[in-house]
Design an enzyme around this catalytic site. Sequence first.
Site, PDB file in Angstrom:
ATOM      1  N   CYS A  11       0.867  -1.179   0.000  1.00  0.00           N
ATOM      2  CA  CYS A  11       0.000   0.000   0.000  1.00  0.00           C
ATOM      3  C   CYS A  11       0.902   1.228   0.000  1.00  0.00           C
ATOM      4  O   CYS A  11       2.071   1.149  -0.398  1.00  0.00           O
ATOM      5  CB  CYS A  11      -1.006  -0.025   1.151  1.00  0.00           C
ATOM      6  SG  CYS A  11      -0.273   0.069   2.798  1.00  0.00           S
ATOM      7  N   ARG A  17      -3.553  -0.366   5.371  1.00  0.00           N
ATOM      8  CA  ARG A  17      -4.148  -1.446   4.599  1.00  0.00           C
ATOM      9  C   ARG A  17      -3.273  -2.693   4.530  1.00  0.00           C
ATOM     10  O   ARG A  17      -3.748  -3.813   4.794  1.00  0.00           O
ATOM     11  CB  ARG A  17      -4.487  -0.955   3.178  1.00  0.00           C
ATOM     12  CG  ARG A  17      -5.600   0.072   3.181  1.00  0.00           C
ATOM     13  CD  ARG A  17      -5.685   0.788   1.861  1.00  0.00           C
ATOM     14  NE  ARG A  17      -4.520   1.662   1.645  1.00  0.00           N
ATOM     15  CZ  ARG A  17      -4.304   2.370   0.554  1.00  0.00           C
ATOM     16  NH1 ARG A  17      -5.174   2.297  -0.449  1.00  0.00           N
ATOM     17  NH2 ARG A  17      -3.238   3.136   0.454  1.00  0.00           N
ATOM     18  N   ASP A 128      -8.138   4.029   0.802  1.00  0.00           N
ATOM     19  CA  ASP A 128      -7.165   4.467   1.807  1.00  0.00           C
ATOM     20  C   ASP A 128      -7.925   5.045   3.010  1.00  0.00           C
ATOM     21  O   ASP A 128      -8.621   6.044   2.884  1.00  0.00           O
ATOM     22  CB  ASP A 128      -6.269   5.532   1.167  1.00  0.00           C
ATOM     23  CG  ASP A 128      -5.191   6.028   2.116  1.00  0.00           C
ATOM     24  OD1 ASP A 128      -5.207   5.648   3.302  1.00  0.00           O
ATOM     25  OD2 ASP A 128      -4.333   6.795   1.654  1.00  0.00           O
TER      26      ASP A 128
HETATM   27  P1  4NP Z   1      -1.868   2.913   3.952  1.00  0.00           P
HETATM   28  O1  4NP Z   1      -2.420   4.324   4.467  1.00  0.00           O
HETATM   29  O2  4NP Z   1      -1.282   3.141   2.585  1.00  0.00           O
HETATM   30  O3  4NP Z   1      -3.066   2.061   3.918  1.00  0.00           O
HETATM   31  O4  4NP Z   1      -0.835   2.470   4.978  1.00  0.00           O
HETATM   32  C1  4NP Z   1      -1.610   5.470   4.514  1.00  0.00           C
HETATM   33  C2  4NP Z   1      -0.785   5.672   5.606  1.00  0.00           C
HETATM   34  C3  4NP Z   1      -0.004   6.818   5.664  1.00  0.00           C
HETATM   35  C4  4NP Z   1      -0.055   7.746   4.650  1.00  0.00           C
HETATM   36  C5  4NP Z   1      -0.879   7.531   3.559  1.00  0.00           C
HETATM   37  C6  4NP Z   1      -1.660   6.393   3.499  1.00  0.00           C
HETATM   38  N1  4NP Z   1       0.725   8.941   4.748  1.00  0.00           N
HETATM   39  O5  4NP Z   1       0.598   9.789   3.858  1.00  0.00           O
HETATM   40  O6  4NP Z   1       1.529   9.070   5.687  1.00  0.00           O
END
Ligand code: 4NP
Length: 161
Positions: A11, A17, A128
Amino acid sequence: MAEPLRLLIVCLGNICRSPMAEGALRARLREAGLENRVMVDSAGTGGWHVGDPPDPRSIAAAAAHGVGIGDLRGRRLHAGDFRDFDWLLCADRSVLHDVRAAMPAGARAQAALLLEWAGMGQEAEIPDPYTGSEDDFRHVWRKVDAAAAAIVQRLSPRRAG
Ligand code: 4NP
């Protein structure tokens, strides 16, 4: 025994995720006695959360189903992953796009959307939840756990009837 299938779930941040998907898949594989057939890891395309545990809302959503993911730590996708894994299974189309763009020529790994690879519908994405609510995290858990169940079902030896 055949080589294990090597799956890397990818992800953006590797704190929401993909750690939930990793936890769900590990738990379902263990339940089915298939933990030696499949190697599971997760990574993020971004480097903001390297070394961090999963988001507390991810940990809570998994814990509500008896799955502990608090020991996982964020890491960033790197070039070796394209050699070390069979499949890079991506949370959404944007991640898939970035993974394909980073894929070196002659890579052994293939890239796909996790939900599509699990047979849960063409082009299906995991939204997300990072800027969302706890409900959004529970929604992600249901999606990734359904994907994990579908993958394990596909890998399970057919029972003699
Ligand atoms: P993930 O969610 O891709 O599902 O882990 C996110 C976690 C952090 C960030 C973006 C999406 N961020 O921009 O820090």
